[in-house]
Design a protein around this motif. Structure first.
Motif, mmCIF file in Angstrom:
data_model
loop_
_atom_site.group_PDB
_atom_site.id
_atom_site.type_symbol
_atom_site.label_atom_id
_atom_site.label_comp_id
_atom_site.label_asym_id
_atom_site.label_seq_id
_atom_site.Cartn_x
_atom_site.Cartn_y
_atom_site.Cartn_z
ATOM 1 N N ASN A 246 -20.840 -2.863 12.241
ATOM 2 C CA ASN A 246 -19.789 -3.020 11.234
ATOM 3 C C ASN A 246 -19.809 -1.909 10.196
ATOM 4 O O ASN A 246 -18.755 -1.444 9.749
ATOM 5 N N LYS A 247 -20.990 -1.501 9.810
ATOM 6 C CA LYS A 247 -21.090 -0.404 8.836
ATOM 7 C C LYS A 247 -20.529 0.893 9.412
ATOM 8 O O LYS A 247 -19.851 1.664 8.723
ATOM 9 N N ILE A 248 -20.789 1.115 10.693
ATOM 10 C CA ILE A 248 -20.252 2.308 11.360
ATOM 11 C C ILE A 248 -18.733 2.226 11.465
ATOM 12 O O ILE A 248 -18.009 3.186 11.152
ATOM 13 N N LEU A 249 -18.239 1.067 11.898
ATOM 14 C CA LEU A 249 -16.798 0.889 12.071
ATOM 15 C C LEU A 249 -16.059 0.957 10.735
ATOM 16 O O LEU A 249 -14.967 1.525 10.648
ATOM 17 N N ALA A 250 -16.655 0.383 9.696
ATOM 18 C CA ALA A 250 -16.020 0.421 8.374
ATOM 19 C C ALA A 250 -15.878 1.857 7.874
ATOM 20 O O ALA A 250 -14.833 2.247 7.339
ATOM 21 N N LYS A 251 -16.932 2.634 8.051
ATOM 22 C CA LYS A 251 -16.916 4.026 7.613
ATOM 23 C C LYS A 251 -15.915 4.849 8.412
ATOM 24 O O LYS A 251 -15.171 5.674 7.868
ATOM 25 N N ALA A 252 -15.862 4.596 9.714
ATOM 26 C CA ALA A 252 -15.024 5.408 10.592
ATOM 27 C C ALA A 252 -13.552 5.019 10.551
ATOM 28 O O ALA A 252 -12.665 5.880 10.598
ATOM 29 N N PHE A 253 -13.275 3.704 10.455
ATOM 30 C CA PHE A 253 -11.907 3.247 10.680
ATOM 31 C C PHE A 253 -11.269 2.521 9.498
ATOM 32 O O PHE A 253 -10.070 2.211 9.541
ATOM 33 N N PHE A 254 -12.029 2.215 8.461
ATOM 34 C CA PHE A 254 -11.458 1.492 7.325
ATOM 35 C C PHE A 254 -11.743 2.192 5.995
ATOM 36 O O PHE A 254 -11.829 1.553 4.957
ATOM 37 N N SER A 255 -11.875 3.490 6.021
ATOM 38 C CA SER A 255 -12.146 4.232 4.789
ATOM 39 C C SER A 255 -10.972 5.123 4.368
ATOM 40 O O SER A 255 -11.021 5.761 3.324
ATOM 41 N N SER A 256 -9.923 5.152 5.178
ATOM 42 C CA SER A 256 -8.773 6.021 4.901
ATOM 43 C C SER A 256 -7.665 5.263 4.169
ATOM 44 O O SER A 256 -7.473 4.063 4.377
ATOM 45 N N LYS A 257 -6.917 5.948 3.337
ATOM 46 C CA LYS A 257 -5.714 5.400 2.746
ATOM 47 C C LYS A 257 -4.538 5.673 3.670
ATOM 48 O O LYS A 257 -4.468 6.728 4.297
ATOM 49 N N LYS A 258 -3.624 4.698 3.763
ATOM 50 C CA LYS A 258 -2.456 4.848 4.616
ATOM 51 C C LYS A 258 -1.208 4.402 3.837
ATOM 52 O O LYS A 258 -1.311 3.620 2.884
ATOM 53 N N GLU A 259 -0.052 4.879 4.284
ATOM 54 C CA GLU A 259 1.185 4.545 3.594
ATOM 55 C C GLU A 259 2.359 4.715 4.560
ATOM 56 O O GLU A 259 2.415 5.676 5.323
ATOM 57 N N HIS A 260 3.284 3.757 4.528
ATOM 58 C CA HIS A 260 4.462 3.848 5.396
ATOM 59 C C HIS A 260 5.490 2.833 4.927
ATOM 60 O O HIS A 260 5.245 2.048 4.005
ATOM 61 N N LYS A 261 6.662 2.847 5.566
ATOM 62 C CA LYS A 261 7.693 1.867 5.232
ATOM 63 C C LYS A 261 8.346 1.367 6.517
ATOM 64 O O LYS A 261 8.236 1.973 7.583
ATOM 65 N N GLY A 262 9.035 0.238 6.413
ATOM 66 C CA GLY A 262 9.738 -0.327 7.545
ATOM 67 C C GLY A 262 10.116 -1.766 7.251
ATOM 68 O O GLY A 262 9.769 -2.323 6.201
ATOM 69 N N SER A 263 10.841 -2.386 8.165
ATOM 70 C CA SER A 263 11.117 -3.815 8.022
ATOM 71 C C SER A 263 9.793 -4.564 8.144
ATOM 72 O O SER A 263 8.769 -4.009 8.576
ATOM 73 N N LEU A 264 9.780 -5.825 7.758
ATOM 74 C CA LEU A 264 8.562 -6.622 7.877
ATOM 75 C C LEU A 264 8.034 -6.568 9.299
ATOM 76 O O LEU A 264 6.826 -6.395 9.528
ATOM 77 N N TYR A 265 8.919 -6.690 10.267
ATOM 78 C CA TYR A 265 8.517 -6.657 11.675
ATOM 79 C C TYR A 265 7.980 -5.277 12.046
ATOM 80 O O TYR A 265 6.919 -5.156 12.663
ATOM 81 N N GLN A 266 8.683 -4.236 11.664
ATOM 82 C CA GLN A 266 8.261 -2.879 12.017
ATOM 83 C C GLN A 266 6.946 -2.493 11.340
ATOM 84 O O GLN A 266 6.094 -1.831 11.924
ATOM 85 N N ALA A 267 6.773 -2.956 10.110
ATOM 86 C CA ALA A 267 5.669 -2.471 9.289
ATOM 87 C C ALA A 267 4.382 -3.256 9.427
ATOM 88 O O ALA A 267 3.303 -2.734 9.116
ATOM 89 N N THR A 268 4.465 -4.502 9.888
ATOM 90 C CA THR A 268 3.264 -5.341 9.791
ATOM 91 C C THR A 268 2.852 -6.061 11.061
ATOM 92 O O THR A 268 1.739 -6.601 11.114
ATOM 93 N N VAL A 269 3.698 -6.112 12.083
ATOM 94 C CA VAL A 269 3.368 -6.912 13.267
ATOM 95 C C VAL A 269 2.779 -6.031 14.369
ATOM 96 O O VAL A 269 3.360 -5.014 14.745
ATOM 97 N N THR A 270 1.620 -6.447 14.874
ATOM 98 C CA THR A 270 0.985 -5.756 15.989
ATOM 99 C C THR A 270 1.805 -5.975 17.251
ATOM 100 O O THR A 270 2.121 -7.117 17.598
#
Length: 442
Positions: free
Chosen positions: A267-291
């Protein structure tokens, strides 16, 4: 109507398997009525993505995915009526094409509408998907059709989330709203920062979701604010390697079922690698948030608790899973979302604003030995938490009656609508402690 004989039904992650004698694939409401009326026992399934054993387990089963048409639009009322086997993705694309939306959407779009409603599927910063159902046709145990509207408040609140125990939803009408655009921002924060800000952020933002990263003391905060569709947003999707998170997780967690402590390091490795960046975007609720897809199978549990109780529950969970004396190490991430109170009898948010917290095992095949599921359930139940109906939990009738105020009312209604227990399988029979059930399964 098509029939398949003597087969085996297998869930998406292969953790649930049942033999059946007849599987029906229907396309018309009349066929649905006919099959139900002529079956002694019947269950029905959609995308097979539930971790709870609710979909099949009887000799006769119905494949609802072939019952998947859009029936009609009412452009004045902004409503759409669909068959219950329609995929959520098809529903959302249809309403976006006419400029509408449903203001609270789940994480994935590959589930059927009927399955999503029956299990209380939800998104964040809104209400359960079922709360946007304004009308439905329900096929009862004798095969008759009952139209349920919001005029019958008690009945629609019982049916909205019912695990398919009151009848089979046939057609469903959704109340939609005008589409809007979200400006979404994502960033990491320490637990000491994001936890105290929950209530203020719920007031400040239109969308809030936290991906908590167990064993790291960090969370990944996602906020969304409504903006004019023409507002320019400089998009930042983060480093390109972020798309490899699932593959990296699969490698790092490969032996975590044998050596659970590996999870804390991974988890420490994954957090550092994949959850340390800032991101920004726009879209409809469906476009922006649904996997739009899941790259691999997994196993899920999810529990809910009142908003005011969440900080205490969170600290207990954090303390418990960080003890090296047990095996309750949890894979990244634990999804924290927010559902506003409603009146649906078996809703997690019945009578209270709610925080939901997911618990995931990336190794679906070894989920039975995943100690974290047991630890999380114990803590949430202790504080009056409620389980997600479509995910993994062990609580049954006696415990559920203590956390769902309308549990006994629901059971009484179920007995009235299905006196012969036609819609119960062994799992559901135990869940509601049904009496005098004679059951056989080939």
């Amino acid at each position: 109507m098509k029939q398949n004989k003597n087969g085996t039904w297998v869930s998406w992650n292969e953790n649930l398997k049942h033999n059946y004698k007849t599987m029906y694939s229907i396309t018309k409401e009349e066929e649905l009525q006919e099959v139900i009326a002529n079956s002694e026992k019947i269950r029905f399934f959609g995308s097979k993505q539930s971790s709870a054993d609710i979909a099949t387990g009887s000799d006769a089963i119905i494949n609802m995915t072939t019952y998947n048409k859009i029936v009609s639009y009412d452009y004045t009322k902004k409503t759409i009526t669909v068959q219950s086997g329609l995929l959520l993705s098809d529903l959302l694309e249809a309403i976006e094409s006419v400029g509408w939306c449903i203001p609270c959407l789940p994480d994935i779009n590959t589930i059927t509408i009927g399955g999503a409603l029956a299990t209380g599927t939800h998104g964040t910063s809104g209400k359960l998907l079922s709360e946007y159902m304004s009308e439905c046709n329900l096929i009862l145990a004798d095969g008759s059709l009952k139209t349920i509207t919001e005029d019958d408040e008690d009945l629609i609140n019982a049916v909205r989330v019912s695990l398919g125990m009151l009848g089979v939803m046939s057609t469903i009408t959704f109340q939609c709203e005008p589409i809007y655009t979200l400006h979404v921002k994502e960033k990491p924060e320490s637990d000491s920062e994001w936890l105290p800000k929950i209530k203020s952020r719920l007031k400040e933002h239109d969308f809030l979701r936290i991906l908590w990263l167990p064993h790291t003391n960090k969370g990944y905060v996602i906020t969304g604010d409504k903006i004019d569709a023409n507002t320019e947003v400089i998009e930042n999707k983060g480093p390109k390697y972020l798309k490899h998170r699932r593959n990296a997780s699969k490698i790092l967690y490969k032996y975590s079922h044998k050596f659970p402590w590996i999870t804390a390091i991974a988890n420490k490795i994954l957090a550092k690698a994949f959850f340390s960046s800032k991101k920004e975007h726009k879209g409809s609720l469906y476009q922006a948030t649904v996997t739009k897809s899941r790259g691999s199978t997994l196993e899920l549990a999810e529990w809910t608790i009142g908003l005011d109780k969440f900080p205490q529950v969170f600290e207990e969970i954090k303390s418990e899973i960080n003890k090296w004396s047990n095996k309750s190490f949890i894979h990244i991430p634990m999804d924290v979302r927010f559902v506003y109170k409603d009146k649906s009898w078996l809703s997690y948010a019945y009578g209270q604003d709610t925080v939901t917290m997911g618990c995931v095992s990336r190794n679906a095949a070894t989920a039975d030995t995943y100690e974290a599921f047991k630890s999380v359930e114990k803590i949430f139940l202790k504080h009056g938490g409620r389980p997600h109906w479509g995910k993994r939990f062990a609580a049954k009738d006696a415990k559920l009656s203590k956390v769902y105020p309308k549990w006994e009312n629901f059971k009484e209604l179920r007995n009235q609508l299905d006196p012969t227990n036609k819609f119960l399988n062994p799992y559901l029979t135990e869940l509601v402690n049904a009496k005098a059930l004679v059951y056989e399964n080939a």
